[in-house]
Design a protein around this motif. Sequence first.
Motif, PDB file in Angstrom:
ATOM      1  N   UNK A  84       0.818  -1.199   0.000  1.00  0.00           N
ATOM      2  CA  UNK A  84       0.000   0.000   0.000  1.00  0.00           C
ATOM      3  C   UNK A  84       0.861   1.261   0.000  1.00  0.00           C
ATOM      4  N   UNK A  85       1.966   1.194   0.726  1.00  0.00           N
ATOM      5  CA  UNK A  85       2.813   2.384   0.860  1.00  0.00           C
ATOM      6  C   UNK A  85       3.758   2.580  -0.319  1.00  0.00           C
ATOM      7  N   UNK A  86       3.974   1.545  -1.124  1.00  0.00           N
ATOM      8  CA  UNK A  86       4.959   1.624  -2.208  1.00  0.00           C
ATOM      9  C   UNK A  86       4.496   2.596  -3.293  1.00  0.00           C
ATOM     10  N   UNK A  87       5.458   3.278  -3.857  1.00  0.00           N
ATOM     11  CA  UNK A  87       5.165   4.147  -4.989  1.00  0.00           C
ATOM     12  C   UNK A  87       5.079   3.348  -6.279  1.00  0.00           C
ATOM     13  N   UNK A  88       4.771   4.015  -7.400  1.00  0.00           N
ATOM     14  CA  UNK A  88       4.684   3.322  -8.696  1.00  0.00           C
ATOM     15  C   UNK A  88       6.023   2.730  -9.110  1.00  0.00           C
ATOM     16  N   UNK A  89       5.950   1.612  -9.811  1.00  0.00           N
ATOM     17  CA  UNK A  89       7.162   0.977 -10.324  1.00  0.00           C
ATOM     18  C   UNK A  89       7.861   0.066  -9.342  1.00  0.00           C
ATOM     19  N   UNK A  90       7.278  -0.110  -8.170  1.00  0.00           N
ATOM     20  CA  UNK A  90       7.907  -0.988  -7.164  1.00  0.00           C
ATOM     21  C   UNK A  90       7.086  -2.268  -7.035  1.00  0.00           C
ATOM     22  N   UNK A  91       7.697  -3.396  -7.361  1.00  0.00           N
ATOM     23  CA  UNK A  91       6.953  -4.641  -7.280  1.00  0.00           C
ATOM     24  C   UNK A  91       7.770  -5.803  -6.766  1.00  0.00           C
ATOM     25  N   UNK A  92       9.038  -5.552  -6.436  1.00  0.00           N
ATOM     26  CA  UNK A  92       9.930  -6.655  -6.055  1.00  0.00           C
ATOM     27  C   UNK A  92      10.208  -6.615  -4.561  1.00  0.00           C
ATOM     28  N   UNK A  93      10.265  -7.794  -3.969  1.00  0.00           N
ATOM     29  CA  UNK A  93      10.582  -7.925  -2.552  1.00  0.00           C
ATOM     30  C   UNK A  93      11.864  -8.727  -2.416  1.00  0.00           C
ATOM     31  N   UNK A  94      12.716  -8.309  -1.512  1.00  0.00           N
ATOM     32  CA  UNK A  94      13.971  -9.002  -1.234  1.00  0.00           C
ATOM     33  C   UNK A  94      13.863  -9.693   0.119  1.00  0.00           C
ATOM     34  N   UNK A  95      14.217 -10.964   0.147  1.00  0.00           N
ATOM     35  CA  UNK A  95      14.270 -11.728   1.390  1.00  0.00           C
ATOM     36  C   UNK A  95      15.612 -12.459   1.421  1.00  0.00           C
ATOM     37  N   UNK A  96      15.785 -13.350   2.377  1.00  0.00           N
ATOM     38  CA  UNK A  96      17.079 -14.012   2.530  1.00  0.00           C
ATOM     39  C   UNK A  96      16.949 -15.530   2.433  1.00  0.00           C
ATOM     40  N   UNK A  97      17.976 -16.149   1.927  1.00  0.00           N
ATOM     41  CA  UNK A  97      18.015 -17.607   1.832  1.00  0.00           C
ATOM     42  C   UNK A  97      17.866 -18.221   3.218  1.00  0.00           C
ATOM     43  N   UNK A  98      17.065 -19.263   3.307  1.00  0.00           N
ATOM     44  CA  UNK A  98      16.793 -20.012   4.538  1.00  0.00           C
ATOM     45  C   UNK A  98      15.960 -19.250   5.554  1.00  0.00           C
ATOM     46  N   UNK A  99      15.427 -18.087   5.162  1.00  0.00           N
ATOM     47  CA  UNK A  99      14.542 -17.352   6.059  1.00  0.00           C
ATOM     48  C   UNK A  99      13.249 -18.119   6.272  1.00  0.00           C
ATOM     49  N   UNK A 100      12.605 -17.834   7.412  1.00  0.00           N
ATOM     50  CA  UNK A 100      11.270 -18.381   7.652  1.00  0.00           C
ATOM     51  C   UNK A 100      10.361 -17.248   8.110  1.00  0.00           C
ATOM     52  N   UNK A 101       9.278 -17.025   7.348  1.00  0.00           N
ATOM     53  CA  UNK A 101       8.334 -15.960   7.686  1.00  0.00           C
ATOM     54  C   UNK A 101       6.901 -16.465   7.790  1.00  0.00           C
ATOM     55  N   UNK A 102       6.671 -17.766   7.610  1.00  0.00           N
ATOM     56  CA  UNK A 102       5.329 -18.300   7.759  1.00  0.00           C
ATOM     57  C   UNK A 102       4.948 -19.221   6.625  1.00  0.00           C
ATOM     58  N   UNK A 103       3.733 -19.792   6.716  1.00  0.00           N
ATOM     59  CA  UNK A 103       3.319 -20.839   5.779  1.00  0.00           C
ATOM     60  C   UNK A 103       2.072 -20.508   4.976  1.00  0.00           C
ATOM     61  N   UNK A 104       1.474 -19.345   5.164  1.00  0.00           N
ATOM     62  CA  UNK A 104       0.404 -18.937   4.266  1.00  0.00           C
ATOM     63  C   UNK A 104       1.024 -18.400   2.980  1.00  0.00           C
ATOM     64  N   UNK A 105       0.221 -18.167   1.964  1.00  0.00           N
ATOM     65  CA  UNK A 105       0.783 -17.924   0.630  1.00  0.00           C
ATOM     66  C   UNK A 105       1.713 -16.721   0.568  1.00  0.00           C
TER      67      UNK A 105
END
Length: 402
Positions: free
Chosen positions: A124-145
Amino acid sequence: MTATADLQARFDAALMPNYGTPPIALVRGEGRRVWDADGRSYLDLVAGIAVSALGHGHPALTAAVADQAAALAHTSNLYLHPREVELAERLIGLLGAEPGGDARVFFANSGTEANEAALKIVKRAAGPGRGRIVSTANAFHGRTSGALAVTGKAAIREPFGPFGMDVVFVPYGDADALRAAVDTTCTAVFVEPVQGEAGIVTAPDGYLREVRAACDAAGAAFVLDEIQSGIGRTGHWFAHQAAGVRPDVLTLAKGLGGGLPIGAAVGFGRYATALAKGDHGSTFGGNPVACAAALAVLDTIETQGLLANAADLGALLADGITAAGHPLVAGVRGTGLWRGVVLTAPAAGAVQTAAAAHGFLVNAVAPDVIRLAPPLTITRDEIQAFTAALPAILDDTDRETP
């Protein structure tokens, strides 16, 4: 048939097989000790995966839950209630902000839901042209989609894709790789201060400051997942406070409710007010009973000095494990009462089984890592009882491991 075996058979006949068949059936807890269906007693060094911050049956928690359930158990979010407001104000204060300032809270029921809320906040807060998210290998943030889309463990993520999200994974702790991935097309970076489900993997000193700087340079949101590390687990209210940084969105759960299901996403600055009316919701999120439990947890941690207890007894635990000098132990990672015992062989499952036979509950979080996350109320004598028993536990494991 034992009482445990009977429950296991009924479990297998009634529940889906996603957890396998748990080896122990717990029926009662008191303090840091739990009992199984056949009367065996265990010192609990897992605390429901860093959830039972006050241990089991703590009088402050049980009184708060009983009193609130008797007064008002549920309202939905069509109405507000005092405990929800009090808890939000309390968390904002613990984060160094002021009610009415630049921080706001959304309550959910779990860490996964807190991260789902964070995803919607940053989009919601992102401006136009932003669609990519960066995370880390082996991270765990949950099991929903959504949360699974930013979880860096391929074995649990890939069978359930695609997720309709552009997510890039970089090595955890590698500031150069992070900077290269975070540009003006990036919506947010999701990161943990320590990777819990990967085996209590700690990042190099200064890593969170590097994440903050990369996000600032690119105009991306810094989302910090403190679902395991928050609420005193590391000896600080929140792990990022020791690093001297502030995220844009902070996610919490686990220890916050002391055993009651509650999660929270805290937004700062423009992320505090990014969600408009109708953008998100939760029928049970922020319910009176869970909020009352969380307030009791926070009060007890403060009045009983449990932050200092986590720091001091966490060091005692790590030192005791190291001092044992057992050849199966390669080292100890982590901070406070959140430790990973790194093994010299992939024997964690066997260690978990041997520990239970000796009366201790530990968690084989990775093939070669045992996770220890006891209640914050654990005592010096209980820590020393475990470290004194550890050589025999590991010796039994050696005999069982090919």
